[in-house]
Design a protein around this motif. Structure first.
Motif, mmCIF file in Angstrom:
data_model
loop_
_atom_site.group_PDB
_atom_site.id
_atom_site.type_symbol
_atom_site.label_atom_id
_atom_site.label_comp_id
_atom_site.label_asym_id
_atom_site.label_seq_id
_atom_site.Cartn_x
_atom_site.Cartn_y
_atom_site.Cartn_z
ATOM 1 N N GLU A 1 4.482 0.247 -29.209
ATOM 2 C CA GLU A 1 4.365 -1.204 -29.334
ATOM 3 C C GLU A 1 5.479 -1.926 -28.572
ATOM 4 O O GLU A 1 5.275 -2.992 -28.007
ATOM 5 C CB GLU A 1 4.461 -1.540 -30.828
ATOM 6 N N ARG B 1 4.745 -1.226 -24.400
ATOM 7 C CA ARG B 1 3.454 -1.329 -23.702
ATOM 8 C C ARG B 1 3.346 -2.597 -22.851
ATOM 9 O O ARG B 1 2.683 -2.618 -21.825
ATOM 10 C CB ARG B 1 2.290 -1.224 -24.684
ATOM 11 N N SER B 2 4.013 -3.681 -23.253
ATOM 12 C CA SER B 2 3.838 -4.961 -22.567
ATOM 13 C C SER B 2 5.059 -5.314 -21.735
ATOM 14 O O SER B 2 6.129 -4.726 -21.889
ATOM 15 C CB SER B 2 3.602 -6.067 -23.597
ATOM 16 N N GLU C 1 3.177 -10.451 -19.867
ATOM 17 C CA GLU C 1 1.806 -9.942 -19.965
ATOM 18 C C GLU C 1 1.689 -8.835 -21.002
ATOM 19 O O GLU C 1 2.513 -7.931 -21.055
ATOM 20 C CB GLU C 1 1.425 -9.384 -18.582
ATOM 21 N N GLU C 2 0.627 -8.896 -21.797
ATOM 22 C CA GLU C 2 0.296 -7.800 -22.713
ATOM 23 C C GLU C 2 -0.312 -6.665 -21.904
ATOM 24 O O GLU C 2 -1.078 -6.924 -20.970
ATOM 25 C CB GLU C 2 -0.790 -8.267 -23.686
ATOM 26 N N HIS D 1 -1.817 -2.300 -22.143
ATOM 27 C CA HIS D 1 -2.142 -1.112 -22.950
ATOM 28 C C HIS D 1 -2.227 0.094 -22.023
ATOM 29 O O HIS D 1 -3.308 0.653 -21.806
ATOM 30 C CB HIS D 1 -3.472 -1.304 -23.685
ATOM 31 N N THR E 1 3.062 -3.939 -16.212
ATOM 32 C CA THR E 1 2.271 -3.220 -17.205
ATOM 33 C C THR E 1 0.823 -3.202 -16.716
ATOM 34 O O THR E 1 0.511 -3.819 -15.692
ATOM 35 C CB THR E 1 2.383 -3.824 -18.609
#
Ligand SMILES: Cc1cc2nc3c(=O)[nH]c(=O)nc-3n(C[C@H](O)[C@H](O)[C@H](O)COP(=O)(O)OP(=O)(O)OC[C@H]3O[C@@H](n4cnc5c(N)ncnc54)[C@H](O)[C@@H]3O)c2cc1C
Length: 465
Positions: free
Chosen positions: A45, A48-49, A53-54, A56, A97
Motif C-alpha cells: 500500500e 504502489r502509488s 497518481e494511484e 497497482h 507507477t
C-alpha cells in the motif's frame, strides 16, 4: 557471484534465443538484495502509488544496488512488463507507477556523500530527496541548486534539468552535474561524464529517464552560508504594473537573486487573491541583500506582508501536498520575452477570472550555457510559466476546454516546454520540450543505448530509425 552481471546477461540473452525460460519471481527474490514487494504484502500500500497518481503495479522492486537494478530490468524484459522508474516519486504525470507492470524504486539508494571537500564535489544516490541533501550538505557549508520542494527526488528532477532557487547564480541542476552511473537496458553498468560516454552524458542532462536507470549523480556543489529568502505579498490590483515592475527589475538584478511570482485567486475571506514575489538572495551579505530586495519591496502596489529573513538554504525548500478531490492539468512554457503584450494578457485574464500561476525569472548562469551543450535547450528564455488548471473530477470535455482558455492565450507567447512540469504526456509535449536538432540527436543516442525502447515510461524519445 555477480562479478560482472552484464556478462551473465549476455549469456542469458544468447540462451533466450529459444531456450532459457524467464526467471520466476522466487528466483528474482533470491538474487535480489533489496525487497520485492507484491500485491498483498504489508508494504504494498505504501509503495504502489506515486505522489500524483494511484498505481497497482504487479511488483515493486526496492533496489539497493546496481546489480538489483540490472536484475529487475532483466525480469521486466523477460516478462514483457511495463517498466517504471521511481526516484522521489514526484512525476507530475504520474510516470513512476503503473497498472500491472514493474516499478523499480530507488528510494533505498539514497546516500549523500561529500567526495572532496576542497573541490566541493558530492555524490548522491538517485533515490535521495532534495530536502535531505540540502540538510546534509549544510553541515559542510555546501549547497546544490535544485528545486523548491523537500520531497522531490534527485533522479527525476535532475534528468529533466532542475530549475531551483539558485538557477540564476549557478544554473540548472544539470549545469552542475559532473558524472552519472547508470544501468542500461541490457544490464550494462556505465559511467558517463564529459570524457567517458560523453554523448550519453549530454543526453541525460535534460533527456529524462530514456537511456538507463541512473543510480548515482556526481555534482559540483557550492559554498553557501545563510541566504535571505521569503515572500513579499502584494494586493493584485494593477497587476500589469506589478508584473512590469518585477520584470524590469529582474532584467538588471544581480545573479545572486532568484525570484518566482505566484499569482493566487482568493481562497475565502482569510486568503484574498494575491501577487506573491518569492525571493532567494543567496549570500549572507545582509547589506547587499537589503539593497537587492528593496526594488521588489517598492513595486507599484500595496504590500500585504513581507516575511523575508535570513535562513539556512535548506529551510528555503518546503513541503508540498497534492490538492485532493480535483482534477489538475499542469501546463508550462518558456517565454523568450516577458513582453508588454504577454503581461497585459495575463493581467486581463486574471481580472476576469483569477487563477493560480507561477512565473520563474531565469537568465544569469543558466543563460550563459550554450543551447546545445545539454539536451535541455531553452537557455535564452526570460521566464518560465507554469499554469495549473484545477477542475472538479467530473468536469466534462467542454468544461475542461473552457477552463484552458487562459492557458491557450498565454501559451501563444511561449517557445518550448519543460518535461518536468506537465501532468500529461503526449508526442506534442515531447516535441515542445526538444528542438528538432536536439530530438534527432537524442533519438540516435537512444538507439545506441536502448534500441528496444525498454525505458518508455517517460517523455519518450523513440530510437532513431
Ligand atoms: C511538488 C512539486 C514541486 C516541484 N518543484 C520543482 C522545482 O522546483 N524545480 C524543478 O525543476 N522541478 C520541480 N518539480 C518537477 C520535478 O522535477 C519532476 O516532477 C521530477 O520528475 C520529480 O523527480 P522524482 O525523482 O521525484 O520523480 P519520479 O516520479 O521518481 O521520476 C519521474 C520520472 O523520471 C525518470 N526517472 C526518475 N529517476 C530516474 C532514474 N534514477 N533513472 C532513470 N530515470 C529516472 C522516470 O522516467 C520517472 O518516471 C516539482 C514537482 C512537484 C510534484
Amino acid at each position: 557471484v555477480f562479478v560482472d552481471i552484464s556478462i551473465f546477461y549476455r549469456i542469458i540473452g544468447l540462451m533466450n534465443d529459444g531456450t532459457a525460460p524467464p526467471k520466476s519471481i522466487q528466483t528474482l527474490k533470491q538474487a535480489f538484495s533489496g525487497e520485492i514487494i507484491l500485491p498483498g504484502d504489508d508494504a504494498y500500500e505504501t509503495v504502489r502509488s506515486s505522489f500524483m497518481e494511484e498505481g497497482h503495479p504487479a511488483l515493486v522492486a526496492m533496489a539497493e544496488t546496481q546489480d538489483d537494478v540490472a536484475l529487475a530490468i532483466q525480469y521486466a524484459c523477460e516478462h514483457s512488463l511495463i517498466l517504471s522508474i521511481r526516484s522521489g516519486g514526484h512525476s507530475n504525470a504520474g510516470l513512476s507507477t503503473n497498472e500491472g507492470g514493474m516499478v523499480i524504486d530507488l528510494s533505498k539508494m539514497n546516500s549523500v556523500e561529500v567526495l572532496d571537500r576542497e573541490k566541493q564535489t558530492v555524490r548522491l544516490g538517485a533515490g535521495a530527496k532534495w530536502g535531505i541533501v540540502a540538510k546534509t550538505l549544510k553541515d559542510f557549508g555546501l549547497a546544490l541548486t535544485s528545486g523548491d520542494t523537500v520531497s522531490v527526488g534527485i533522479g527525476g528532477l535532475t534528468l529533466g534539468a532542475g530549475i531551483g532557487w539558485m538557477v540564476r547564480k549557478y544554473g540548472l541542476a544539470i549545469d552542475n552535474l559532473l558524472a552519472v552511473e547508470l544501468v542500461t537496458a541490457d544490464g550494462e553498468k556505465l559511467r558517463a561524464d564529459k570524457n567517458r560516454n560523453s554523448d550519453l552524458f549530454w543526453a541525460v542532462r535534460g533527456g529524462g529517464g530514456n537511456f538507463g536507470v541512473v543510480t548515482s549523480f556526481e555534482f559540483q556543489a557550492h559554498q553557501v552560508g545563510k541566504v535571505y529568502a521569503g515572500v513579499i505579498t502584494y494586493k493584485p490590483d494593477n497587476l500589469d504594473k506589478l508584473l512590469r515592475g518585477w520584470r524590469d527589475y529582474m532584467r538588471e538584478a544581480p545573479d545572486e537573486l532568484t525570484t518566482m511570482l505566484a499569482l493566487m485567486p482568493s481562497f475565502g475571506p482569510e486568503m484574498p487573491s494575491s501577487f506573491m514575489v518569492m525571493c532567494c538572495w543567496d549570500t549572507d551579505d545582509k547589506e547587499a541583500a537589503e539593497a537587492a530586495l528593496k526594488p521588489l519591496r517598492n513595486l507599484d502596489g500595496e504590500v500585504i506582508s513581507d516575511d523575508i529573513k535570513e535562513k539556512d538554504y535548506c529551510d528555503v525548500l518546503e513541503e508540498a501536498h497534492k490538492p485532493e478531490g480535483m482534477k489538475i492539468i499542469v501546463n508550462n512554457t518558456f517565454v523568450p520575452e516577458l513582453s508588454d503584450a504577454l503581461i497585459d494578457t495575463i493581467a486581463e485574464c486574471f481580472k476576469r477570472t483569477p487563477f493560480v500561476m507561477q512565473i520563474r525569472s531565469l537568465g544569469g548562469a543558466m543563460a550563459r550555457v550554450p543551447a546545445d551543450a545539454t539536451a535541455f535547450a531553452h537557455r535564452d528564455s526570460e521566464a518560465f510559466i507554469v499554469l495549473p488548471t484545477f477542475l472538479p473530477p467530473t468536469a466534462t470535455d467542454g468544461e475542461t476546454d473552457a477552463a484552458l482558455e487562459t492557458w491557450r492565450k498565454v501559451a501563444a507567447y511561449g517557445k518550448g516546454a519543460y518535461i518536468n512540469f506537465f501532468t500529461h504526456n503526449t508526442d506534442e509535449d515531447v516535441a515542445a520540450a526538444y528542438p528538432e536538432a536536439t530530438l534527432k540527436r537524442l533519438a540516435l543516442i537512444k538507439k545506441q543505448y536502448d534500441p528496444q525502447n525498454v525505458f518508455n515510461q517517460n517523455y519518450n524519445i523513440k530510437p532513431a530509425g
